[in-house]
Design a protein around this motif. Structure first.
Motif, PDB file in Angstrom:
ATOM      1  N   ARG A 198     -86.717 -12.383 -53.247  1.00 48.26           N
ATOM      2  CA  ARG A 198     -86.847 -12.395 -54.704  1.00 48.26           C
ATOM      3  C   ARG A 198     -88.057 -13.229 -55.130  1.00 48.26           C
ATOM      4  O   ARG A 198     -88.735 -12.908 -56.114  1.00 48.26           O
ATOM      5  N   LEU A 199     -88.366 -14.316 -54.385  1.00 50.50           N
ATOM      6  CA  LEU A 199     -89.532 -15.125 -54.714  1.00 50.50           C
ATOM      7  C   LEU A 199     -90.819 -14.318 -54.552  1.00 50.50           C
ATOM      8  O   LEU A 199     -91.723 -14.372 -55.408  1.00 50.50           O
ATOM      9  N   CYS A 200     -90.921 -13.541 -53.475  1.00 51.39           N
ATOM     10  CA  CYS A 200     -92.124 -12.728 -53.273  1.00 51.39           C
ATOM     11  C   CYS A 200     -92.237 -11.643 -54.338  1.00 51.39           C
ATOM     12  O   CYS A 200     -93.337 -11.348 -54.819  1.00 51.39           O
TER      13      CYS A 200
ATOM     14  N   TYR B  94     -87.775 -15.029 -61.270  1.00 54.10           N
ATOM     15  CA  TYR B  94     -87.725 -16.467 -61.004  1.00 54.10           C
ATOM     16  C   TYR B  94     -86.341 -17.051 -61.308  1.00 54.10           C
ATOM     17  O   TYR B  94     -85.896 -17.995 -60.637  1.00 54.10           O
ATOM     18  N   GLU B  95     -85.652 -16.528 -62.309  1.00 53.12           N
ATOM     19  CA  GLU B  95     -84.287 -16.986 -62.590  1.00 53.12           C
ATOM     20  C   GLU B  95     -83.356 -16.656 -61.427  1.00 53.12           C
ATOM     21  O   GLU B  95     -82.471 -17.459 -61.083  1.00 53.12           O
ATOM     22  N   GLU B  96     -83.547 -15.466 -60.808  1.00 57.28           N
ATOM     23  CA  GLU B  96     -82.724 -15.120 -59.646  1.00 57.28           C
ATOM     24  C   GLU B  96     -82.999 -16.082 -58.484  1.00 57.28           C
ATOM     25  O   GLU B  96     -82.076 -16.511 -57.780  1.00 57.28           O
ATOM     26  N   VAL B  97     -84.280 -16.408 -58.259  1.00 57.92           N
ATOM     27  CA  VAL B  97     -84.612 -17.368 -57.203  1.00 57.92           C
ATOM     28  C   VAL B  97     -83.976 -18.719 -57.495  1.00 57.92           C
ATOM     29  O   VAL B  97     -83.399 -19.368 -56.605  1.00 57.92           O
ATOM     30  N   HIS B  98     -84.060 -19.154 -58.738  1.00 54.65           N
ATOM     31  CA  HIS B  98     -83.480 -20.453 -59.120  1.00 54.65           C
ATOM     32  C   HIS B  98     -81.975 -20.454 -58.913  1.00 54.65           C
ATOM     33  O   HIS B  98     -81.392 -21.456 -58.430  1.00 54.65           O
ATOM     34  N   ARG B  99     -81.317 -19.365 -59.233  1.00 56.70           N
ATOM     35  CA  ARG B  99     -79.864 -19.281 -59.051  1.00 56.70           C
ATOM     36  C   ARG B  99     -79.479 -19.367 -57.570  1.00 56.70           C
ATOM     37  O   ARG B  99     -78.509 -20.040 -57.197  1.00 56.70           O
ATOM     38  N   LEU B 100     -80.243 -18.714 -56.701  1.00 60.01           N
ATOM     39  CA  LEU B 100     -79.959 -18.777 -55.266  1.00 60.01           C
ATOM     40  C   LEU B 100     -80.207 -20.177 -54.706  1.00 60.01           C
ATOM     41  O   LEU B 100     -79.477 -20.634 -53.808  1.00 60.01           O
ATOM     42  N   LEU B 101     -81.250 -20.842 -55.216  1.00 60.30           N
ATOM     43  CA  LEU B 101     -81.541 -22.190 -54.732  1.00 60.30           C
ATOM     44  C   LEU B 101     -80.497 -23.204 -55.178  1.00 60.30           C
ATOM     45  O   LEU B 101     -80.353 -24.269 -54.557  1.00 60.30           O
ATOM     46  N   MET B 102     -79.776 -22.913 -56.214  1.00 61.70           N
ATOM     47  CA  MET B 102     -78.776 -23.846 -56.736  1.00 61.70           C
ATOM     48  C   MET B 102     -77.426 -23.710 -56.047  1.00 61.70           C
ATOM     49  O   MET B 102     -76.519 -24.489 -56.328  1.00 61.70           O
ATOM     50  N   HIS B 103     -77.259 -22.722 -55.163  1.00 65.07           N
ATOM     51  CA  HIS B 103     -75.969 -22.494 -54.499  1.00 65.07           C
ATOM     52  C   HIS B 103     -76.091 -22.795 -53.009  1.00 65.07           C
ATOM     53  O   HIS B 103     -77.186 -22.713 -52.438  1.00 65.07           O
TER      54      HIS B 103
ATOM     55  N   TRP C 210     -89.051 -27.410 -55.186  1.00 65.78           N
ATOM     56  CA  TRP C 210     -88.928 -25.948 -55.194  1.00 65.78           C
ATOM     57  C   TRP C 210     -88.072 -25.502 -56.373  1.00 65.78           C
ATOM     58  O   TRP C 210     -88.431 -24.576 -57.106  1.00 65.78           O
ATOM     59  N   THR C 211     -86.935 -26.145 -56.535  1.00 68.98           N
ATOM     60  CA  THR C 211     -86.032 -25.767 -57.630  1.00 68.98           C
ATOM     61  C   THR C 211     -86.702 -25.983 -58.974  1.00 68.98           C
ATOM     62  O   THR C 211     -86.618 -25.127 -59.878  1.00 68.98           O
ATOM     63  N   ALA C 212     -87.398 -27.104 -59.131  1.00 66.41           N
ATOM     64  CA  ALA C 212     -88.079 -27.365 -60.405  1.00 66.41           C
ATOM     65  C   ALA C 212     -89.203 -26.364 -60.626  1.00 66.41           C
ATOM     66  O   ALA C 212     -89.427 -25.902 -61.764  1.00 66.41           O
ATOM     67  N   HIS C 213     -89.936 -26.016 -59.571  1.00 62.93           N
ATOM     68  CA  HIS C 213     -91.054 -25.081 -59.717  1.00 62.93           C
ATOM     69  C   HIS C 213     -90.586 -23.728 -60.239  1.00 62.93           C
ATOM     70  O   HIS C 213     -91.149 -23.198 -61.213  1.00 62.93           O
ATOM     71  N   VAL C 214     -89.561 -23.160 -59.596  1.00 60.86           N
ATOM     72  CA  VAL C 214     -89.110 -21.828 -60.023  1.00 60.86           C
ATOM     73  C   VAL C 214     -88.456 -21.897 -61.393  1.00 60.86           C
ATOM     74  O   VAL C 214     -88.539 -20.940 -62.185  1.00 60.86           O
ATOM     75  N   ALA C 215     -87.801 -23.019 -61.729  1.00 58.58           N
ATOM     76  CA  ALA C 215     -87.192 -23.139 -63.058  1.00 58.58           C
ATOM     77  C   ALA C 215     -88.270 -23.167 -64.137  1.00 58.58           C
ATOM     78  O   ALA C 215     -88.151 -22.501 -65.178  1.00 58.58           O
ATOM     79  N   VAL C 216     -89.329 -23.939 -63.899  1.00 56.04           N
ATOM     80  CA  VAL C 216     -90.414 -24.012 -64.889  1.00 56.04           C
ATOM     81  C   VAL C 216     -91.138 -22.673 -64.987  1.00 56.04           C
ATOM     82  O   VAL C 216     -91.502 -22.229 -66.090  1.00 56.04           O
ATOM     83  N   LYS C 217     -91.344 -22.016 -63.842  1.00 61.03           N
ATOM     84  CA  LYS C 217     -91.999 -20.700 -63.894  1.00 61.03           C
ATOM     85  C   LYS C 217     -91.151 -19.691 -64.661  1.00 61.03           C
ATOM     86  O   LYS C 217     -91.677 -18.867 -65.425  1.00 61.03           O
TER      87      LYS C 217
END
Length: 942
Positions: free
Chosen positions: A183-185, A218-227, A238-245
């Motif tokens: 999802r990040l790519c 980016y929201e999907e990436v952030h959700r996966l990183l939070m679990h 990483w979590t902050a980067h995708v959240a801000v993006k």
């Protein structure tokens, strides 16, 4: 893009010896000869692994090496069982975590090796995408494709090798991490697509949808990183980067959406969107503390633009629109537009011809036989499914289903005959009567433009003819080139012909517009909705004469058609499932590891296709039952509703509409033909204008050349006359000096030599110094003053009144150039030196009149007086010439009086004018090194 993009680092590993364990296994399992034959392949595989462990070379070469090694691992997996058992190959693989390099994973399994290599392929692709030039169109395209390829690799890792890695499974090659990286790519690929669309200046609505999809990824990436398990493994940056993006592109999406609303004058909605975007910015600023400077700057820039637009929108609404600000929840949502998807790797299959001699012939033949059996099973089932689909489609078309059921719905287009419905749909798509008026307006515009272009060509020809007439009147008979009126008659005939064609076409256009206005109301009635409203309604009979009620018949048909559609979708799923099962079916390891009969193994393996065969048979049986139900009910439906009679009534009621459609088509074709006519006329006029321009340019170049030739002729004649006058002046001065020298000798008591043939005049003559040998002579002599002294000895004589060379200035009088006028010898100087009684003989009187007997005819205005142009005349001519010849010089008004360079074609000397003497338009006369350079003001721009 750029520094705001994340790249995945490669996993590192320890070296391992592959050759010896595998060679030993092949020698013990097959033969010594096969082991020796496989040694070259083993050495190649060992070299590949050493390269990927060292991570050497460029990114592209490393990507290629990883692919080769991954394919080699696939071949090794099918031939060499790697594990801890005694009959397996003992290889211990060690890999380190990509995100926490201190964590170490070790396993005697080829699945860890394959998963790690596949991870590194995806990581290299992300690094290649980051290296692309984000400032160019091609660079953004390449970056988007590389990120999509990386997403495809991580998706393959998630669904393949990651599932087979033994526990405890490393986090970086787990299915959860692979899904997050996929999802990040995709998010970064969509980001590149958005950057390209913004660079291409796409409309704000499109940019809003593209940016919204970036935020969603980016929201999907952030959700996966939070679990779990990723939330405890990845750094918080990483979590902050995708959240801000995610927040940043949500704000970008709303800014573009607000821009689209502003363009539509929906100021209140724009304000609501911008206010919501401002809330998102404030929330993102809390996360931005843990991200880099570049991302903070991007967020600050977005906030600044947002505040600026919000302030402007609120001011406009308060002063102009005065609209009520709606709630943001009541506004339409921005629909994301995903333009990227994972691109599955296509170069990871096969084995590059490695270890081909390791497989026994019996295993290879058995595998080929099994493959043929599987192909036969799948082909037979697919043929059954395709035949069932074709049969259902043909029979439903024969029964006119579901169209005849749709005719019951109010406002259904099925009431119209097929051909008429298609024509009305096409008419509405092209714009209907508005399309005809648009064609007529285009024709008027093209006719007007054509007339204006013809007038412009005619004006150009008239202007050139006037110029030619003025020059002919000025120069008289010398201006002997053909007159413009005779030369441009052909062009004027073409102009007249085109004008006549335009007049005739205008009459035809007027008739078409009159016809269009007369039929406008009828054409407006040619709409699909109006035509449907005029069709007879298909209704149930008041009294039922059949076995079933009409409503029940309709219900039965609709239910059966829905079931048929469901069976069709089920068949598509069955086809896909059969193909996927075949792709997964690989019995080579079992063939190579068993010594039993292969027939039993084949029967066992083919059992996996039995459920598919049962589903295919069940699908076909259900369809056959449904087709019987449909056949029975469609016959009852047509009889109960009088469907055939209703069809004939509908056909009869469309006669007038078809006739009006014919008029519309005829008028449309006529207007289209007129449009094509005017376009062809414009092309012809463009060609005519080019021809006229070439003609005018040629005539003006010819004019300038003739004027230049006449100027050179005048300069040549002036130079010849000047040289003759100077030669006679020198002879007269020499004779005068000789006579004065003889008189001096006689006065001193001397006598002339006996051999001398010349007798000086009485009284003798002074011994004049020899005049300097210069080609520059004074234009006139002034009277001698008694107070003047003779020149010092050794210096050339300077006649009284003669100006020094640096002060001489020649103007242009009644003749060009001025004729020399040499005065008699200076008597005052003679009397002062020799007394009152002496006198010198006068110099020989030679009268010379310039152009007394011209050898060729010159126009009086050019030979008898200086040629003076009117202010701005030559400048305009020169400007026209330069403009036609492509030069950049263009000026108006009189020629400039600044310093100019002028080369005299007669003398060959080119002098640079100084400020010593200025003529009427800045011309000057200088004298250098015995040469004279004169300028005519009319040529100081040449």
């Amino acid at each position: 893009m750029g520094k705001l993009t994340l790249a995945v680092h490669c996993k590192k590993c320890d070296q391992v010896d592959l050759k010896k364990p595998v060679w030993s296994y092949v020698a013990n399992t097959y033969s010594q000869q096969q082991a020796d034959d496989a040694m070259d392949d083993l050495s190649h595989v060992q070299q590949l692994r050493s390269t990927i462990c060292n991570l050497t070379g460029s990114l592209s070469s490393l990507r290629e090496t990883l692919g080769k090694y991954y394919r080699a691992l696939g071949m090794m997996e099918t031939r060499f069982p790697i594990g801890r058992d005694s009959d397996q190959v003992h290889l211990n693989f060690v890999w380190y975590d990509a995100f926490k390099p201190t964590k170490r994973a070790e396993a005697t399994s080829i699945h860890l090796e394959r998963a790690s290599v596949l991870f590194n392929i995806g990581a290299v692709l992300t690094q290649q995408a980051l290296a692309c030039d984000s400032g160019s169109d091609a660079g953004m395209k390449d970056a988007a494709r590389k990120f999509q390829e990386a997403a495809g690799v991580f998706a393959a890792l998630r669904d393949g090798p990651a599932l087979h890695v033994e526990a405890p499974r490393p986090i970086d090659i787990s299915p959860e991490c692979a899904a997050m990286l996929e999802r990040l790519c995709l998010a970064q690929a969509q980001e590149a697509i958005f950057d390209k669309a913004r660079a291409d200046k796409k409309n704000p609505a499109t940019l809003a949808r593209l940016a919204k999809q970036v935020s969603v990824f980016y929201e999907e990436v952030h959700r996966l990183l939070m679990h779990p398990p990723l939330n405890m493994h990845f750094d918080k940056s990483w979590t902050a980067h995708v959240a801000v993006k995610a927040a940043l592109y949500d704000v970008e999406s709303r800014l573009e959406n607000a821009g689209a609303l502003h363009a539509d004058d929906e100021i209140a909605s724009e304000i609501a969107v911008l206010q919501e975007a401002h809330k998102s910015v404030q929330a993102a600023k809390k996360e931005a503390k843990a991200v880099g400077r570049e991302l903070n700057e991007s967020l600050a820039a977005a906030e600044s633009l947002l505040i600026k637009n919000l302030t402007r929108a609120e001011k406009e609404n308060a002063t102009v629109y005065l609209q009520r600000i709606p709630a943001f929840a009541d506004l339409p949502k921005i629909a994301p537009a995903p333009l990227v998807k994972p691109i599955a790797p296509t170069d990871l299959g096969g084995g590059d011809g490695l270890f081909t001699n390791v497989i026994p012939d019996s295993s290879a033949k058995a595998l080929s036989k099994y493959t043929d059996m599987v192909d036969s099973v799948i082909r037979s089932q697919l043929d059954r499914l395709n035949a069932a689909s074709d049969d259902a489609r043909l029979r439903l078309r024969e029964w006119e289903l579901p169209e005849c059921l749709q005719a019951l719905d109010a406002g259904s287009s099925q009431a119209l005959p097929e051909g008429l419905r298609q024509e009305l749909e096409q008419l509405e798509e092209c714009g209907g009567v508005a399309h005809l008026f648009d064609l007529a307006a285009q024709i008027r515009d093209l006719r007007k433009v054509a007339g204006e272009e013809l007038s412009a060509v005619e004006q150009d020809l008239d202007r050139e003819s006037r110029e030619d007439g003025e020059l002919r009147e000025r120069y008289g008979q010398v201006w002997n080139r053909p007159a413009s009126v005779a030369l441009n008659s052909n062009l004027r005939e073409k102009i007249g012909g085109y004008k006549a064609n335009l007049v005739a076409a205008a009459d035809s256009d007027a008739r078409l517009e009159t016809r269009l206005n007369q039929n406008q109301n009828k054409f407006n009635a040619l709409s699909l909705d109006l035509a449907i409203s005029q069709m007879p309604r298909l209704q149930a009979p008041m009294v039922s004469t059949g076995d079933m009620e009409p409503s029940q018949v309709v219900t039965n048909l609709r239910q059966a058609l829905d079931a048929i559609n469901g069976l069709s979708n089920e068949r598509a799923s069955l086809e896909q499932a059969l193909k996927e099962e075949k792709a997964r079916d690989n019995i080579l390891p079992r063939l190579m590891g068993t010594s039993d009969s292969t027939d039993a193994l084949f029967q066992q393996e083919l059992q996996k296709y039995e459920p598919f065969k049962s589903k295919v048979s069940d699908n076909l049986q259900k369809q056959a039952q449904l087709m019987e139900v449909i056949q029975k009910n469609q016959a009852a439906y047509r009889q109960a509703f009088g469907f055939d009679e209703w069809r004939r009534a509908c056909e009869a009621s469309t006669g007038g509409m078809r006739s009006q459609l014919g008029v519309y088509r005829d008028l449309r074709d006529n207007l289209s033909e007129g449009l094509r006519f005017y376009m062809s006329v414009q092309e012809a006029i463009a060609t005519l204008r080019q021809q006229a321009g070439d003609y005018i340019l040629t005539r003006r170049l010819q004019r300038d050349d003739m004027i230049e030739d006449m100027r050179r002729m005048s300069d040549d004649r002036a130079r010849i006359d000047r040289e003759a006058a100077e030669r006679r002046g020198r002879e007269a001065a020499q004779a005068h000096l000789s006579s004065m020298s003889l008189a001096q000798q006689q006065q001193q008591g001397g006598a002339p030599s006996q051999g001398g043939s010349h007798q000086g005049p009485p009284g003798g003559a002074p011994n004049w110094p020899q005049a300097p040998q210069s080609t520059n002579y004074p234009s006139s002599y002034q009277s001698h003053q008694s107070s003047q002294q003779p020149p010092p000895s050794g210096q050339g004589y300077q006649y009284p009144g003669q100006q020094p060379p640096h002060q001489q200035q020649q103007g242009y009088g009644s003749s060009y150039p001025p004729a020399p006028n040499y005065p008699p010898a200076p008597q005052s100087y003679h009397h002062q030196q020799y007394g009152q009684g002496g006198s010198a003989p006068p110099p020989p009187q030679q009268h010379y009149t310039p152009y007394a007997q011209p050898s060729y005819s010159q126009p009086p205005s050019y030979t008898q007086q200086s040629y003076q142009t009117q202010p701005g005349e030559y400048a305009n001519n020169q400007s026209n010439r330069n403009s036609y010849s492509g030069g950049g010089y263009n000026q108006s008004g009189p020629p400039p009086s600044s310093q100019q360079n002028f080369s005299n074609p007669a003398s060959g000397y080119g002098q640079h004018n100084s400020s010593q003497g200025q003529g009427q338009y800045g011309g000057s006369s200088t004298q250098q090194s015995g040469s004279s350079t004169q300028q005519n003001p009319m040529w100081n721009n040449r």
